[in-house]
Design a protein around this motif. Structure first.
Motif, mmCIF file in Angstrom:
data_model
loop_
_atom_site.group_PDB
_atom_site.id
_atom_site.type_symbol
_atom_site.label_atom_id
_atom_site.label_comp_id
_atom_site.label_asym_id
_atom_site.label_seq_id
_atom_site.Cartn_x
_atom_site.Cartn_y
_atom_site.Cartn_z
ATOM 1 N N SER A 129 0.483 -0.174 -12.951
ATOM 2 C CA SER A 129 1.606 0.657 -12.523
ATOM 3 C C SER A 129 2.407 1.103 -13.735
ATOM 4 C CB SER A 129 2.497 -0.123 -11.554
ATOM 5 O OG SER A 129 2.990 -1.302 -12.181
ATOM 6 N N SER A 130 3.308 2.071 -13.549
ATOM 7 C CA SER A 130 4.050 2.642 -14.674
ATOM 8 C C SER A 130 4.867 1.596 -15.432
ATOM 9 C CB SER A 130 4.978 3.759 -14.181
ATOM 10 O OG SER A 130 5.879 3.246 -13.193
ATOM 11 N N ASP A 131 5.370 0.576 -14.736
ATOM 12 C CA ASP A 131 6.142 -0.467 -15.408
ATOM 13 C C ASP A 131 5.269 -1.646 -15.850
ATOM 14 O OD1 ASP A 131 5.522 -1.616 -13.007
ATOM 15 O OD2 ASP A 131 7.600 -2.103 -12.450
ATOM 16 N N GLY A 132 3.955 -1.549 -15.593
ATOM 17 C CA GLY A 132 3.020 -2.582 -16.043
ATOM 18 C C GLY A 132 3.068 -3.865 -15.250
ATOM 19 N N SER A 133 3.731 -3.862 -14.085
ATOM 20 C CA SER A 133 3.913 -5.111 -13.337
ATOM 21 C C SER A 133 2.839 -5.350 -12.290
ATOM 22 C CB SER A 133 5.282 -5.113 -12.645
ATOM 23 O OG SER A 133 5.328 -4.092 -11.664
ATOM 24 N N ALA A 134 2.011 -4.331 -11.990
ATOM 25 C CA ALA A 134 1.041 -4.467 -10.914
ATOM 26 C C ALA A 134 -0.262 -3.751 -11.259
ATOM 27 C CB ALA A 134 1.610 -3.913 -9.610
ATOM 28 N N VAL A 135 -1.360 -4.315 -10.768
ATOM 29 C CA VAL A 135 -2.666 -3.662 -10.870
ATOM 30 C C VAL A 135 -2.783 -2.663 -9.723
ATOM 31 C CG1 VAL A 135 -5.168 -4.011 -10.699
ATOM 32 C CG2 VAL A 135 -3.760 -5.649 -11.975
ATOM 33 N N MET A 136 -3.294 -1.492 -10.041
ATOM 34 C CA MET A 136 -3.451 -0.451 -9.033
ATOM 35 C C MET A 136 -4.931 -0.285 -8.687
ATOM 36 S SD MET A 136 -0.898 2.340 -10.809
ATOM 37 C CE MET A 136 -1.348 3.654 -9.665
ATOM 38 N N LEU A 137 -5.235 -0.385 -7.382
ATOM 39 C CA LEU A 137 -6.589 -0.145 -6.894
ATOM 40 C C LEU A 137 -6.536 0.874 -5.770
ATOM 41 C CD1 LEU A 137 -8.174 -3.732 -6.681
ATOM 42 C CD2 LEU A 137 -8.499 -2.032 -8.473
ATOM 43 N N VAL A 149 0.850 -1.180 0.000
ATOM 44 C CA VAL A 149 0.000 0.000 0.000
ATOM 45 C C VAL A 149 0.892 1.238 0.000
ATOM 46 C CG1 VAL A 149 -1.791 1.273 1.245
ATOM 47 C CG2 VAL A 149 -1.787 -1.235 1.278
ATOM 48 N N ASP A 150 0.564 2.177 -0.871
ATOM 49 C CA ASP A 150 1.289 3.448 -0.925
ATOM 50 C C ASP A 150 0.244 4.554 -0.938
ATOM 51 O OD1 ASP A 150 3.030 5.521 -1.192
ATOM 52 O OD2 ASP A 150 3.600 5.077 -3.263
ATOM 53 N N GLY A 151 0.094 5.219 0.207
ATOM 54 C CA GLY A 151 -0.942 6.235 0.336
ATOM 55 C C GLY A 151 -2.312 5.591 0.270
ATOM 56 N N ASN A 152 -3.105 6.018 -0.691
ATOM 57 C CA ASN A 152 -4.437 5.417 -0.839
ATOM 58 C C ASN A 152 -4.508 4.483 -2.051
ATOM 59 O OD1 ASN A 152 -4.328 7.293 -2.879
ATOM 60 N ND2 ASN A 152 -6.468 7.933 -2.672
ATOM 61 N N VAL A 153 -3.345 3.988 -2.494
ATOM 62 C CA VAL A 153 -3.296 3.078 -3.644
ATOM 63 C C VAL A 153 -2.702 1.744 -3.215
ATOM 64 C CG1 VAL A 153 -2.377 2.673 -5.962
ATOM 65 C CG2 VAL A 153 -3.097 4.971 -5.281
#
Length: 378
Positions: free
Chosen positions: A361-369, A322-326
């Protein structure tokens, strides 16, 4: 008393259980289960009941019906259309259902290439001129691997008190067993088929000599038909008019596959996210209850989280966080889930199908919710 037959002795009323038409259709379904044909045509399909039953057979990818009476087909053909659930959960197989208006005495290229052709209670409705052309159209031109023909057995008629001449006013004739078998054997010989005889509708005990109420011939082609022969017989003009066509949604269509994958990825990601947040919240509450204890801020939560999700192995450095609210959820973790893996097959295909459809994510490795509940639908 036979289990498929009830004979009310004093009234002379005969009742088949299940009804005779259902026994005929079940015979076809059993045959489909045995031979697993991909393409099936029903000649004389009438109200499309048999086609409706066969559309649920998972081996069949193409269904076609032909009848001389378009109004009868149109009355019930809506049953062959896909339902809303078919679009919500497309199957892996493709299925196309087509209905044609026309006569079995005419050739049309749309009837080429079928594995199984059924003619259920059709022959007896044909005029002599049509019956004469029928073998060449079905066995010579269409030349399917299997043909099933059922027709009334006239020897059974004396047991049916409501029958005077024929069982239906539209019947042009009704054959006894010798007549049907003679016609079938000659047809099989001429077009290189073998034929076996059976039937449905058992006679009462003690009257087995009359045979089945409905007699059936199962024709199996002996040799593959040469493709050039089929091509040379191909008519240049269509003899049938298409009155209905339905193409069912299928995961073989990339549009439906993409929708299914995106939905499954979002669903899976939201589950992982919620489990992760629940574990972090639990750890936070425990830490507040025991502030003097030393513990990792994240790793215990991951252990709890992974165990709860079925002990998935996450590569080092690729844990959800978790980074902030993402919340960042690695695609490798999502791909590990059986349903996602089954739908996509490869990680590369997963990435291709969700690109532009799911926030990555910017590198395409993770889904962001987002951690905000109101945004979960996105």
């Amino acid at each position: 008393m036979d289990e498929n037959f009830q004979n009310e002795q004093f009234t002379g009323v005969i009742k088949f259980t299940p009804p005779l038409y259902k026994q005929r259709y079940q015979f076809i379904k059993d045959l489909v289960g045995k031979y697993k044909p991909k393409k099936v045509a029903d000649l004389g399909c009438a109200d499309c009941t048999l086609l409706w039953m066969l559309k649920f057979c998972s081996c069949i990818e193409v269904l076609a019906g032909l009848d001389i009476c378009a109004s009868v087909m149109k009355e019930k053909m809506h049953r062959l259309s896909p339902l809303p659930g078919d679009y919500l959960q497309p199957t892996e197989r493709s299925l196309t259902v087509t209905l044609h208006h026309g006569s079995v005495a005419h050739k049309d290229a749309c009837m080429l290439g079928f594995d199984l052709v059924t003619c259920i209670e059709l022959l007896e409705h044909l005029e002599q001129s049509e019956l004469k052309k029928f073998p060449e159209v079905v066995f010579g031109f269409m030349s399917p691997s299997i043909v099933v023909i059922s027709t009334p057995n006239s020897e059974f008629n004396p047991l049916l008190p409501e029958v005077t001449l024929f069982r239906h006013s539209d019947h042009k004739f009704e054959w006894n067993r010798t007549q049907f078998q003679s016609w079938a054997l000659e047809t099989a010989r001429r077009y290189d088929y073998s034929v076996e005889f059976t039937g449905v509708g058992q006679p009462p005990k003690g009257m087995e000599n009359v045979g089945f109420c409905t007699q059936i011939g199962v024709f199996v082609r002996k040799y593959p038909k040469a493709s050039e022969s089929a091509q040379s017989d191909k008519p240049t003009e269509a003899a049938y008019k298409t009155v209905f066509k339905a193409v069912y949604p299928s995961l073989k269509d990339e549009k439906y596959l993409q929708n299914a994958v995106v939905s499954e990825v979002i669903f899976t990601a939201q589950i992982i996210k919620q489990r992760l947040l629940d574990c972090l919240m639990s750890e936070h509450e425990e830490y507040n209850d025991h502030p003097t204890e030393s513990k990792s801020k994240f790793q215990p939560s991951m252990n709890c989280f992974l165990e709860d999700l079925g002990k998935l192995v996450v590569e080092k450095g690729m844990e959800p966080f978790v980074d902030g609210n993402v919340v960042y959820l690695p695609l490798t973790t999502i791909f590990s889930f059986p349903k996602v893996n089954q739908l996509c097959g490869t990680f590369e295909k997963l990435h291709k199908l969700i690109a532009g459809k799911v926030m990555l994510s910017s590198d395409g490795s993770a889904v962001m919710l987002t951690t905000e509940h109101e945004n979960e639908e996105n």
